[in-house]
Design an enzyme around this catalytic site. Structure first.
Site, PDB file in Angstrom:
ATOM      1  NE  ARG A   1     -32.032   9.005  -3.452  1.00 50.16           N
ATOM      2  CZ  ARG A   1     -30.713   8.982  -3.218  1.00 50.16           C
ATOM      3  NH1 ARG A   1     -29.912   8.239  -3.949  1.00 50.16           N
ATOM      4  NH2 ARG A   1     -30.205   9.691  -2.239  1.00 50.16           N
TER       5      ARG A   1
ATOM      6  CE1 TYR B   1     -29.940  10.907   5.098  1.00 49.20           C
ATOM      7  CE2 TYR B   1     -32.041  11.824   4.430  1.00 49.20           C
ATOM      8  CZ  TYR B   1     -30.684  11.716   4.252  1.00 49.20           C
ATOM      9  OH  TYR B   1     -30.057  12.409   3.238  1.00 49.20           O
TER      10      TYR B   1
ATOM     11  CE1 TYR C   1     -17.437  19.429  17.250  1.00 49.78           C
ATOM     12  CE2 TYR C   1     -15.346  19.740  16.124  1.00 49.78           C
ATOM     13  CZ  TYR C   1     -16.141  19.025  16.991  1.00 49.78           C
ATOM     14  OH  TYR C   1     -15.638  17.905  17.603  1.00 49.78           O
TER      15      TYR C   1
ATOM     16  CB  THR D   1     -25.191   3.160   0.592  1.00 50.71           C
ATOM     17  OG1 THR D   1     -24.672   4.387   1.108  1.00 50.71           O
ATOM     18  CG2 THR D   1     -26.025   2.475   1.660  1.00 50.71           C
ATOM     19  N   GLY D   2     -22.102   3.417  -0.848  1.00 48.16           N
ATOM     20  CA  GLY D   2     -21.312   3.940  -1.972  1.00 48.16           C
ATOM     21  C   GLY D   2     -20.775   2.766  -2.781  1.00 48.16           C
TER      22      GLY D   2
HETATM   23  N1  UDP Z   1     -42.378   6.470  -4.441  1.00 52.32           N
HETATM   24  C1  UDP Z   1     -43.308   5.804  -5.230  1.00 52.32           C
HETATM   25  N2  UDP Z   1     -42.914   4.633  -5.837  1.00 52.32           N
HETATM   26  C2  UDP Z   1     -41.662   4.118  -5.724  1.00 52.32           C
HETATM   27  C3  UDP Z   1     -40.712   4.820  -4.915  1.00 52.32           C
HETATM   28  C4  UDP Z   1     -41.119   5.988  -4.282  1.00 52.32           C
HETATM   29  O1  UDP Z   1     -44.467   6.224  -5.387  1.00 52.32           O
HETATM   30  O2  UDP Z   1     -41.399   3.061  -6.309  1.00 52.32           O
HETATM   31  C5  UDP Z   1     -42.789   7.739  -3.794  1.00 52.32           C
HETATM   32  C6  UDP Z   1     -42.538   7.802  -2.300  1.00 52.32           C
HETATM   33  O3  UDP Z   1     -43.616   7.247  -1.587  1.00 52.32           O
HETATM   34  C7  UDP Z   1     -42.378   9.301  -2.093  1.00 52.32           C
HETATM   35  C8  UDP Z   1     -41.746   9.796  -3.403  1.00 52.32           C
HETATM   36  O4  UDP Z   1     -42.013   8.773  -4.359  1.00 52.32           O
HETATM   37  O5  UDP Z   1     -43.628   9.906  -1.932  1.00 52.32           O
HETATM   38  C9  UDP Z   1     -40.250  10.047  -3.316  1.00 52.32           C
HETATM   39  O6  UDP Z   1     -39.666   8.898  -2.756  1.00 52.32           O
HETATM   40  P1  UDP Z   1     -38.098   8.704  -2.643  1.00 52.32           P
HETATM   41  O7  UDP Z   1     -37.887   7.379  -1.979  1.00 52.32           O
HETATM   42  O8  UDP Z   1     -37.437   8.897  -3.958  1.00 52.32           O
HETATM   43  O9  UDP Z   1     -37.559   9.894  -1.727  1.00 52.32           O
HETATM   44  P2  UDP Z   1     -38.141  10.776  -0.511  1.00 52.32           P
HETATM   45  O10 UDP Z   1     -38.396  12.107  -1.094  1.00 52.32           O
HETATM   46  O11 UDP Z   1     -39.408  10.148   0.026  1.00 52.32           O
HETATM   47  O12 UDP Z   1     -37.053  10.760   0.496  1.00 52.32           O
END
Ligand code: UDP
Length: 318
Positions: free
Chosen positions: A188, A147, A161, A38-39
Site C-alpha cells: 500500500r 477484489y 440474505y 494475510t492477517g
Molecule cells: N502507489 C504509489 N507508490 C507505491 C504504492 C502505491 O504511487 O509505492 C499509488 C498507487 O498506484 C495508487 C495509490 O498509490 O494510485 C494508492 O495505492 P494503494 O495500493 O495504497 O491502494 P489503492 O487505493 O490503489 O487500492
C-alpha cells in the site's frame, strides 16, 4: 446477563484487529476467526491473556460455527492491491463462499451482521466524489477484478440474505485507511512510502503522482464502524476521510513527517489504477453523526513510531 458475544472474521488483519480491540473495550466477548493468509498473529499478541478474547485459526471458505454469537463482523479478505494480486483466487473465494458462511452464522443465531466492503466497488469512478448511490465503473476482467468483483458480490449476497432470510445486515464501504499494524510489505502507498523514507530509499511514485486518494486514520475508521454497527441502516455507507491528496502530496508529507532525505522515483502506473478517489460522507454525517477528526499529517505522525519499529525489526531479521 452474560456479556454479548461477537465473531470477527479476518480479525487478525489490520482493520479486523483494531475492531477486536474496540469491541473488547465496549465489553464484548470477541471470537476472531482468521486463516492468517494475510492477517498476522502479531496484531493480536497484546490480547494473548485477555479472557474475553478467543482466536480460532480457520478458513471461512469452509462452513464455520463458533457457537452462539450476537453479532457477526465479516472482515475477512486480502485487501491491499499486492495482497489480492498474490491471492486472487482466495480473494474471490472469501468474498463469495466466505460471505455465504458468515451470513449463515448470522442467520443461524439471529445475530446482527456488518460486512466490510470497499470503495473499489466504485472502480475507476466517473462520479466524483463518490456517493453510495453511484453504481461504479469497474473492469470485470482486469487485474483488480478479483477484489472489486468479489466485494460487489459480497454486497449482493448480503442484500439477498436480508431480502430472502431477514438477516439484519449492514454494509460499510471503506476508503483508504492507514495507521499502526499496517503491514510493512503489503504494497500500500502509506506502508511503502513510510518504509522507503525510514530506510533512506527512493519513494516509488507510480505514474505522474497526480492520481488522488483520501486517507482515513484507523481510529476514525473504527469509530465509523461502531456507529454503523449500532444503526439500523442496511444500505451501504461510505466511511472514509474526504480530504483528498495527490499521491505526490502524500509522498511529500511522508518525507516531512519522517524527516527523511529520500528522493522520489517515478515508476509505471499499474493497470486500472483509479485516477481519483474521495468519499461523499454526507450519509455518514447525517445518519451516524460521524466525522473523521485526524488529518493526514497528524495521522502519519501518530503512525511513525509503529513504522520505525517495524522497519527496525525487519532489518534485525535479515
Ligand atoms: N502507489 C504509489 N507508490 C507505491 C504504492 C502505491 O504511487 O509505492 C499509488 C498507487 O498506484 C495508487 C495509490 O498509490 O494510485 C494508492 O495505492 P494503494 O495500493 O495504497 O491502494 P489503492 O487505493 O490503489 O487500492
Amino acid at each position: 446477563m452474560s456479556p454479548k458475544r461477537a465473531v470477527v472474521t479476518g480479525g487478525a488483519g489490520f482493520l479486523g484487529s483494531h475492531l477486536c480491540d474496540a469491541l473488547l473495550a465496549e465489553g464484548w466477548c470477541v471470537v476472531c476467526v482468521d486463516n492468517l493468509l494475510t492477517g498476522r498473529r502479531a496484531n493480536l499478541e497484546h490480547l494473548r491473556n485477555e479472557p474475553a478474547f478467543e482466536f480460532v485459526e480457520k478458513d471461512i471458505c469452509e462452513p464455520f460455527d463458533v457457537g452462539k454469537v450476537d453479532y457477526v463482523f465479516h472482515f475477512a479478505s486480502p485487501a491491499s492491491p499486492v495482497d489480492y494480486s498474490n491471492h486472487g483466487i482466495a480473494t474471490l473465494k472469501v468474498g463469495s463462499l466466505g460471505t455465504f458462511h458468515a451470513l449463515d452464522v448470522a442467520r443461524k443465531y439471529s445475530a446482527k451482521y456488518l460486512v466490510s466492503s470497499t470503495s473499489e466497488c466504485y472502480g475507476d469512478p466517473l462520479e466524483h466524489p463518490q456517493k453510495e448511490t453511484y453504481w461504479g465503473h469497474v473492469n470485470p476482467i482486469g487485474p483488480r477484478s478479483v477484489y472489486d468483483e468479489a466485494k460487489r458480490f459480497t454486497e449482493a449476497v448480503t442484500m439477498a440474505y436480508r431480502r430472502y432470510h431477514n438477516v439484519d445486515t449492514r454494509i460499510v464501504r471503506i476508503f483508504n485507511t492507514y495507521g499502526p499494524r499496517l503491514q510493512l510489505n503489503d504494497g500500500r502507498v502509506v506502508s511503502n512510502f513510510m518504509k522507503q523514507a525510514l530506510r533512506g530509499e527512493d519513494l516509488t511514485v507510480y505514474g505522474d503522482g497526480n492520481q488522488t486518494r483520501s486517507f482515513c486514520y484507523v481510529s476514525d475508521e473504527i469509530d465509523g464502524f461502531l456507529r454503523l454497527s449500532k444503526s439500523d441502516e442496511h444500505l451501504p455507507v461510505n466511511i472514509g476521510n474526504p480530504n483528498e491528496f495527490t499521491i505526490l502530496e502524500c509522498a511529500q508529507l511522508v518525507l516531512k513527517v519522517s524527516g527523511s532525505k529520500s528522493n522520489i522515483r517515478y515508476e509505471p502506473l499499474p493497470q486500472d489504477d483509479p485516477k481519483q478517489r474521495r468519499p461523499d460522507i454526507t450519509k455518514a454525517r447525517q445518519l451516524l453523526g460521524w466525522e473523521p477528526t485526524i488529518d493526514l499529517e497528524t495521522g502519519l505522525l501518530k503512525s511513525l513510531a509503529y513504522f520505525k519499529k517495524a522497519v527496525a525489526e525487519e532489518g534485525a531479521v535479515k
